[in-house]
Design a protein around this motif. Structure first.
Motif, PDB file in Angstrom:
ATOM      1  N   GLU A  93       0.839  -1.209   0.000  1.00  0.00           N
ATOM      2  CA  GLU A  93       0.000   0.000   0.000  1.00  0.00           C
ATOM      3  C   GLU A  93       0.871   1.255   0.000  1.00  0.00           C
ATOM      4  N   CYS A  94       2.197   1.064   0.028  1.00  0.00           N
ATOM      5  CA  CYS A  94       3.124   2.192   0.125  1.00  0.00           C
ATOM      6  C   CYS A  94       3.042   3.059  -1.139  1.00  0.00           C
ATOM      7  N   PRO A  95       2.869   4.378  -0.988  1.00  0.00           N
ATOM      8  CA  PRO A  95       2.734   5.233  -2.176  1.00  0.00           C
ATOM      9  C   PRO A  95       3.908   5.092  -3.154  1.00  0.00           C
ATOM     10  N   ASP A  96       5.101   4.848  -2.615  1.00  0.00           N
ATOM     11  CA  ASP A  96       6.274   4.762  -3.491  1.00  0.00           C
ATOM     12  C   ASP A  96       6.532   3.359  -4.049  1.00  0.00           C
ATOM     13  N   CYS A  97       6.040   2.346  -3.368  1.00  0.00           N
ATOM     14  CA  CYS A  97       6.451   0.974  -3.717  1.00  0.00           C
ATOM     15  C   CYS A  97       5.347   0.072  -4.242  1.00  0.00           C
ATOM     16  N   LYS A  98       4.099   0.454  -4.072  1.00  0.00           N
ATOM     17  CA  LYS A  98       3.033  -0.519  -4.361  1.00  0.00           C
ATOM     18  C   LYS A  98       3.029  -0.997  -5.808  1.00  0.00           C
ATOM     19  N   ARG A 105      10.524  -3.723  -3.577  1.00  0.00           N
ATOM     20  CA  ARG A 105       9.867  -2.816  -2.641  1.00  0.00           C
ATOM     21  C   ARG A 105      10.768  -2.552  -1.435  1.00  0.00           C
ATOM     22  N   GLY A 106      10.507  -1.446  -0.762  1.00  0.00           N
ATOM     23  CA  GLY A 106      11.264  -1.121   0.446  1.00  0.00           C
ATOM     24  C   GLY A 106      11.797   0.288   0.388  1.00  0.00           C
ATOM     25  N   CYS A 107      11.174   1.198   1.156  1.00  0.00           N
ATOM     26  CA  CYS A 107      11.629   2.575   1.233  1.00  0.00           C
ATOM     27  C   CYS A 107      11.413   3.015   2.678  1.00  0.00           C
ATOM     28  N   PRO A 108      11.867   4.206   3.052  1.00  0.00           N
ATOM     29  CA  PRO A 108      11.724   4.604   4.463  1.00  0.00           C
ATOM     30  C   PRO A 108      10.281   4.675   4.951  1.00  0.00           C
ATOM     31  N   GLN A 109       9.323   4.652   4.028  1.00  0.00           N
ATOM     32  CA  GLN A 109       7.922   4.697   4.463  1.00  0.00           C
ATOM     33  C   GLN A 109       7.332   3.326   4.751  1.00  0.00           C
ATOM     34  N   CYS A 110       8.040   2.285   4.299  1.00  0.00           N
ATOM     35  CA  CYS A 110       7.441   0.956   4.457  1.00  0.00           C
ATOM     36  C   CYS A 110       8.418  -0.086   4.982  1.00  0.00           C
ATOM     37  N   SER A 111       9.643   0.300   5.287  1.00  0.00           N
ATOM     38  CA  SER A 111      10.552  -0.698   5.862  1.00  0.00           C
ATOM     39  C   SER A 111      11.572  -0.039   6.780  1.00  0.00           C
TER      40      SER A 111
HETATM   41 ZN   LIG Z   1       7.776   1.929   0.291  1.00  0.00          ZN
END
Ligand SMILES: [Zn+2]
Length: 296
Positions: A93-98, A105-111
């Motif tokens: 559901e991450c705006p940058d990774c979905k 996937r994997g950015c500071p907003q989701c990991s």
């Molecule tokens: Zn992400």
């Protein structure tokens, strides 16, 4: 409408009294806590494999350890990772990774990324959760009280270097994502003194509960009823005093009231977990109501 009274609360555990409800709702709350409240856990681990030479001491180390890689990954996964649900997204559901494939996937907003780098010694060096170093916000570092959790042991010539990714998940997918332990509920009970004269036998044993704790033959304080329950083990079924006591004090269920207790694994406070469970349940019921409306 359900009424909830908080009986006891600390950072990691809570005891609640649910009123005007039934077993189904108490169980839905229990299952939601176990399976649906989101929690961070280490989900991926990349280890360095090979030999290295330490420039400082000139010694050579090999990427070996007392434990298999799979077992080590599993142990890391079970370490409670601090979870701030409102500040992160699920990866899908991450705006940058979905829109990316799962592997990318994997950015500071989701990991959250942790790193570990340790070398063994002659007598053996225990690698613990303390050695998981967070790459980023220090509030995500493994809390003090869990830093002694042992992960593996490294001996002479062995080293461990790895990067670990924690992501949000739910307990229904893997137990490591479950934020609670020991979630239980039982009907609320009260103590009723049915035969006051025979009840003397229990009070004479000088245990926890005295005659004064009863008001008009009834004991309804939740904590004291717990003590009474344990006291009754001295005179109840299967004891030598059973016949003489003759059920002088009995425990009776209170209709539509339940005592609910749980503790978290430390990844979040008990209150956060409870609030999350309520909001998860709420959203599910809202969705269900919409589906029913659409179907009719
Ligand atoms: Zn992400």
């Amino acid at each position: 409408m359900v009424e909830i009274e908080i009986l006891h609360e600390d950072d990691k555990s809570m005891q609640l009294l649910l009123k005007k409800t039934d077993r189904a709702l108490a169980n839905a709350l229990r299952r939601t806590m176990i399976a649906d409240v989101p929690k961070f856990a280490i989900h991926r681990m990349r280890m360095d494999i090979g030999m290295i030479t330490d420039e400082a001491d000139g010694k050579t180390y090999e990427s070996l350890g007392a434990m298999s890689d799979e077992m080590l990954a599993h142990r890391c996964a079970m370490v409670p990772v601090p979870t701030f649900i409102d500040e992160f997204h699920f990866q899908d559901e991450c705006p940058d990774c979905k829109d990316l494939v799962p592997e990318q996937r994997g950015c500071p907003q989701c990991s959250v990324i942790y790193a570990i780098e340790q070398k063994g010694t002659e007598e053996g060096h225990t690698v613990t959760a303390e050695h998981l170093v967070v790459m980023g916000d220090m509030k995500l570092q493994i809390p003090e009280e869990f830093r002694t959790i042992p992960l593996t042991k490294l001996y002479k010539g062995q080293y461990l270097k790895a990067v670990l990714w924690a992501v949000l998940g739910r307990g229904r997918d893997h137990a490591k994502f479950s934020p609670v332990a020991g979630v239980t509920f039982r009907p609320r009970q009260i103590g009723v003194m049915a035969k006051p004269r025979k009840a003397k036998l229990l009070f004479d044993l000088d245990l926890n509960i005295t005659r004064k704790d009863f008001t008009k033959g009834v004991l309804d304080d939740v904590d004291k009823v717990d003590l009474l329950r344990s006291d009754l083990n001295h005179v109840g079924e299967g004891t030598a005093r059973e016949a003489e006591f003759d059920g002088a004090i009995v425990l009776e269920d209170v209709e539509d009231e339940f005592v609910f207790s749980f503790e978290t694994d430390g990844s979040m406070t008990a209150r956060t977990c409870f609030e999350q469970a309520c909001s998860e349940l709420n959203s599910r019921f809202v969705d269900l109501a919409k589906d029913i409306d659409n179907a009719l």
